[in-house]
Scaffold this motif. Structure first.
Motif, PDB file in Angstrom:
ATOM      1  N   CYS A   6      19.838  10.789  75.578  1.00 29.42           N
ATOM      2  CA  CYS A   6      20.591  11.796  76.338  1.00 29.42           C
ATOM      3  C   CYS A   6      20.250  11.680  77.821  1.00 29.42           C
ATOM      4  CB  CYS A   6      20.239  13.182  75.800  1.00 29.42           C
ATOM      5  SG  CYS A   6      20.730  14.528  76.875  1.00 29.42           S
ATOM      6  N   CYS A   9      18.097  14.592  79.073  1.00 32.25           N
ATOM      7  CA  CYS A   9      16.713  14.475  78.598  1.00 32.25           C
ATOM      8  C   CYS A   9      15.975  13.411  79.409  1.00 32.25           C
ATOM      9  CB  CYS A   9      16.680  14.113  77.117  1.00 32.25           C
ATOM     10  SG  CYS A   9      17.059  15.491  76.012  1.00 32.25           S
ATOM     11  N   HIS A  48      16.768  19.912  73.826  1.00 33.44           N
ATOM     12  CA  HIS A  48      18.060  19.248  73.635  1.00 33.44           C
ATOM     13  C   HIS A  48      18.888  19.908  72.543  1.00 33.44           C
ATOM     14  CE1 HIS A  48      20.948  15.885  73.595  1.00 33.44           C
ATOM     15  NE2 HIS A  48      21.021  16.181  72.318  1.00 33.44           N
ATOM     16  N   HIS A  99      24.122  17.928  76.134  1.00 31.36           N
ATOM     17  CA  HIS A  99      22.873  18.676  76.324  1.00 31.36           C
ATOM     18  C   HIS A  99      23.310  19.917  77.089  1.00 31.36           C
ATOM     19  CE1 HIS A  99      18.354  18.567  77.484  1.00 31.36           C
ATOM     20  NE2 HIS A  99      18.847  19.718  77.949  1.00 31.36           N
TER      21      HIS A  99
HETATM   22 ZN    ZN Z   1      19.233  16.084  76.057  1.00 33.20          ZN
END
Ligand code: ZN
Ligand code: AMP
Length: 113
Positions: A6, A9, A48, A99
């Motif tokens: 992600c 992230c 997340h 996210h």
């Molecule tokens: Zn994420």
């Protein structure tokens, strides 16, 4: 829990550069790469999940915390005259990053933007 695939992230982990304007143990706020207003920030939880409907108890606590921090962060970043918060959820909203993130838009009269 963060997800290695992600993009947000990876920003949180410092693997991808971002213009971070605020960070603590629960959240991170950085400038949107393709700003839609003079001020366009993204506030993301350090957890997340994609949708509000997927938020667990701890995620919900972080979201509540974020809502208490956002007014000060917005004011410190050029939104003294007001701002708009947007949370895109799912396909019809055009969510492109999975996210959860809160768009903070301001720095100018927003009108119908
Ligand atoms: Zn994420
Ligand atoms: P959404 O359509 O609500 O999923 O919004 C995703 C937002 O993330 C868009 O406004 C993108 O411009 C922004 N974005 C995507 N990748 C990055 C990145 N690496 N750094 C900052 N903003 C990003």
């Amino acid at each position: 829990m963060l997800d290695g695939n992600c993009v947000f992230c990876r920003i949180i982990k410092g693997e991808i550069p971002a213009a971070v304007v605020y960070e603590d143990d629960k959240m991170c706020v950085f400038k949107d790469l393709e700003p839609k207003a003079k001020v366009h920030l993204l506030a993301v939880p350090k957890s997340h999940f994609k949708l509000l409907s997927e938020a667990g108890e701890e995620d919900a606590e972080i979201l509540k915390y974020m809502l208490t921090k956002i007014p000060g962060i917005a004011a410190a970043n050029g939104c003294e005259n007001g701002y708009r918060l947007i949370i895109n959820q799912g396909d019809d909203a055009g969510q492109t990053v999975f996210h959860l993130h809160i768009h903070i838009l301001g720095g100018q009269p927003l009108g119908d933007l």
